[in-house]
Design a protein around this motif. Structure first.
Motif: not given
Length: 149
Positions: A121-122, A119, A124, A130, A126-127
């Protein structure tokens, strides 16, 4: 071999092949990618690393990039991994390029295989980046449906 055969194998237009086959007083300037597609050989260059010759349809690469965007992978991250620009990634993802370099297509395939099991997030990312990538994928999906692609 006819101009149509050359164009089909090289992934370029028949008009361009015919123009290049016509004798001219002034030698035509040809883009490196076009020359490699026609010759089937990489054109030597001191400025670039060796590349695979030719073009390939961009349809599968677009699907892979779109799937990565749906999963939240931003074009900036993908471009950095592929060694190209975000504009190029967006153009391919949005199906504005019918043909792409064979080497770039293979790099996209390998990157897709590498990233599909993880993913953003894995890594690094930022949300908010994404989310932006997911919105871009949604826009591309809706445009594709209205255009009938």
């Amino acid at each position: 071999m006819s101009a149509g055969d050359i164009a089909e194998r090289a992934g370029i237009s028949v008009t361009l092949v015919r123009r290049l086959l016509r004798p001219a007083r002034i030698q035509a300037r040809i883009h490196r990618t076009t020359a490699e597609a026609i010759l089937g050989l990489p054109v030597p260059s001191q400025a670039r690393a060796p590349r695979l010759p030719g073009l390939t349809p961009g349809k599968h690469a677009a699907e892979r990039l779109l799937e990565l965007a749906r999963r939240g992978w931003p074009a900036t991250y993908l471009a950095r991994q592929l060694g190209t620009s975000t504009f190029t990634v967006a153009e391919i993802r949005n199906r504005r390029r019918r043909h792409i370099d064979l080497q770039l297509e293979q790099m996209i395939r390998l990157l897709y295989q590498h990233l599909k099991g993880t993913t953003p997030a894995n890594r690094g990312i930022p949300y908010r980046d994404s989310q932006r990538a997911r919105r871009a994928a949604t826009r591309t999906d809706s445009l594709s449906k209205t255009a009938g692609v």
